[in-house]
Write a protein that holds these residues in place. Structure first.
Motif, short mmCIF file in Angstrom:
data_model
loop_
_atom_site.label_atom_id
_atom_site.label_comp_id
_atom_site.label_asym_id
_atom_site.label_seq_id
_atom_site.Cartn_x
_atom_site.Cartn_y
_atom_site.Cartn_z
N PRO A 181 0.84 -1.20 0.00
CA PRO A 181 0.00 0.00 0.00
C PRO A 181 0.89 1.26 0.00
O PRO A 181 2.01 1.21 0.50
N HIS A 182 0.35 2.35 -0.58
CA HIS A 182 1.16 3.53 -0.84
C HIS A 182 2.08 3.97 0.32
O HIS A 182 3.28 4.14 0.14
N ARG A 183 1.51 4.13 1.50
CA ARG A 183 2.31 4.64 2.62
C ARG A 183 3.47 3.72 2.99
O ARG A 183 4.60 4.15 3.18
N GLN A 184 3.13 2.44 3.06
CA GLN A 184 4.16 1.45 3.39
C GLN A 184 5.21 1.39 2.31
O GLN A 184 6.40 1.23 2.59
N TYR A 185 4.75 1.51 1.06
CA TYR A 185 5.69 1.45 -0.04
C TYR A 185 6.66 2.63 0.02
O TYR A 185 7.86 2.47 -0.20
N GLU A 186 6.14 3.82 0.33
CA GLU A 186 6.99 5.00 0.43
C GLU A 186 8.08 4.78 1.49
O GLU A 186 9.25 5.07 1.27
N PHE B 250 -4.01 13.08 -4.86
CA PHE B 250 -5.41 12.66 -4.91
C PHE B 250 -6.18 13.49 -5.94
O PHE B 250 -6.18 14.72 -5.87
N ALA B 251 -6.84 12.80 -6.86
CA ALA B 251 -7.53 13.48 -7.94
C ALA B 251 -8.62 14.42 -7.41
O ALA B 251 -8.81 15.52 -7.94
N LEU B 252 -9.30 14.02 -6.33
CA LEU B 252 -10.39 14.84 -5.81
C LEU B 252 -9.85 16.19 -5.33
O LEU B 252 -10.41 17.25 -5.63
N LEU B 253 -8.74 16.16 -4.58
CA LEU B 253 -8.14 17.40 -4.10
C LEU B 253 -7.65 18.27 -5.26
O LEU B 253 -7.82 19.49 -5.26
#
Lengths: 257, 210
Positions: free
Chosen positions: A76-81, B41-44
């Motif tokens: 997942p993004h955070r862990q990957y970072e 994030f696309a929404l932001l």
């Protein structure tokens, strides 16, 4: 050597930009302390492959391992970072255009990451900068800004900046291509010195004579595949593949003997 | 003539106060807008882009009227000064968003790559590598935004905030001297803008030396 586990292991690397496939099932194993050169025409995918190793250009398929760690793990993004920031600390990279931080002095260019990431004190970081800059012959320029340096000097500082994180592997992406001819040698000398210290290095280069004198192995890439690989004397003196021959013939034609 | 002078000075003070508060709110909105527009994030990103195009795409005067006259209808009760600061601040923020974003995205990608390859996180890269370089680039264009915002404070005369423009209009009635009244107001605006301009130029020089 063959029974040794590879230090850097690229398995079935594949990369596409939309419909364009720039890396097609590349496999590359590099042993600890080995120096590998990647040569090939522009657009062959050699830089893309190098930049995939520290995930600057993520692969679309395949795996890259450094020792027992997979670099391009699915997380997942955070862990990957978090994961990739740690991995990148172990992989030094040197760019064609140096990419020194222009707002920081030579010293701070070298100490920024060690201070931020390894918690070094000001004094420890300064000591480290002095040691690394001494190694590349740039100690007397420690309080200069990058804009006050020549291209060759900038590149040597960039190498010191990468070495300051004590990396396990160094990646060189055409490190001397942007330099005036008379400045190439000083950078090559630093790279040779690293080679003598048994740094593991992967070097994308256009300089055949340098590749021949320093590297243990040469890969010739064209159109996203490794066309031929082997020891430098074989690749440069006695290539088997026609594309390799053609490339070397064209390339050497432009150089003085 | 002399008897109106103190009123003009008081009005100039209100204009300065309006300008400072608007600039501060504008900078805050600009930072938030920039952050949204550069978000992963696309929404932001969409919200940021919508903010910029709505507030740059309609007259500031209409925005002020909607806030001040239309606000009470939907439960927003503001006095004229508050409406002026909030309306102009949000409006200025849209322009500042584009200024800041422009400066940040103009930083060479190689800088970000170099920072990331030594292991710095996205945030550290922004904080120690991109922003210090981008800030130098944004000082002058932000100065242009602030210059525009000071002049835009004249608009709040239309919702009866007693600042320079309103004061000039008010004393035309008793003095019958519109030429002089507007000339005084104009001169005072110019002094405020000149001083601000000098401050921006000084900041810019200082950033360049360091």
């Amino acid at each position: 050597m063959t029974d040794q586990k590879p230090f850097v292991d690229i398995r079935h690397a594949q990369k596409s930009f939309g419909a364009l496939e720039v890396l097609k099932d590349i496999n590359l194993q590099v042993q600890k302390g080995q120096i590998v050169a990647i040569i090939g025409p522009s657009g062959s995918g050699k830089s893309t492959l190098l930049r995939a190793i520290n995930d600057l250009d993520p692969l679309t398929g395949g795996e890259i391992w450094l020792e027992d760690k997979q670099i391009n793990k699915k997380l997942p993004h955070r862990q990957y970072e978090k994961h990739i920031n740690l991995v990148r600390q172990e992989i030094g990279m040197v760019f064609q255009h140096f990419n020194l931080f222009p707002h920081l002095k030579v010293r701070e260019n070298v100490t920024l990451a060690p201070k931020m990431l390894k918690g070094l004190s000001e004094a420890e970081a300064n000591k480290l900068a002095e040691v690394q800059l001494e190694k590349v012959g740039m100690l007397e320029r420690i309080d200069f800004y990058p804009s006050q340096l020549s291209g060759g000097q900038k590149q040597r500082v960039a190498i010191a900046r990468a070495l300051a994180m004590n990396p396990k592997v160094m990646l060189f992406d055409e490190a001397t291509s942007a330099l005036d001819p008379e400045l190439v040698e000083e950078v090559n000398l630093v790279m040779k010195k690293l080679a003598e210290e048994h740094m593991t290095m992967i070097i994308v280069t256009h300089e055949m004579s340098f590749a021949e004198s320093v590297c243990d192995r040469v890969l010739f890439m064209d159109q996203g595949v490794v066309v031929e690989e082997g020891p430098p004397d074989v690749i440069f003196r006695n290539p088997k593949n026609d594309r390799t021959k053609e490339f070397l013939r064209k390339h050497l034609a432009g150089q003085h003997p | 003539m002399q008897r109106v002078f103190p009123f003009f000075l008081e009005a100039a003070w209100i204009t300065i106060l309006l300008s400072v508060l608007t600039a501060v709110l504008g900078l805050i909105c600009g930072i938030l807008g920039t952050w949204a527009r550069l978000s992963r994030f696309a929404l932001l990103r969409f919200i940021g882009a919508a903010y910029v195009s709505v507030f740059r795409g309609t007259p500031a005067l209409i925005q002020l009227f909607i806030l001040y006259f239309g606000g009470p209808q939907i439960g927003i009760q503001l006095d004229a000064f508050e409406a002026g600061v909030i309306g102009l601040g949000i409006n200025a923020g849209a322009y500042m968003t584009e200024t800041m974003r422009g400066a940040i995205i103009s930083i060479d990608k190689g800088q970000i790559e170099a920072a990331r390859t030594v292991g710095l996180s996205r945030l550290q890269t922004m904080r120690y590598v991109v922003l210090p370089q981008a800030m130098r680039l944004m000082i002058r264009p932000l100065g242009v935004n602030i210059n525009a915002l000071i002049k835009a404070t004249a608009l709040v005369a239309a919702i009866s905030v007693v600042e320079l423009t309103y004061t000039a209009q008010r004393y035309i009635g008793s003095t019958y001297k519109p030429f002089e009244m507007f000339l005084i107001a104009g001169a005072l605006y110019m002094i405020i803008i000149y001083v601000t301009g000098q401050a921006v130029a000084w900041l810019d020089r200082k950033a360049r030396i360091n």
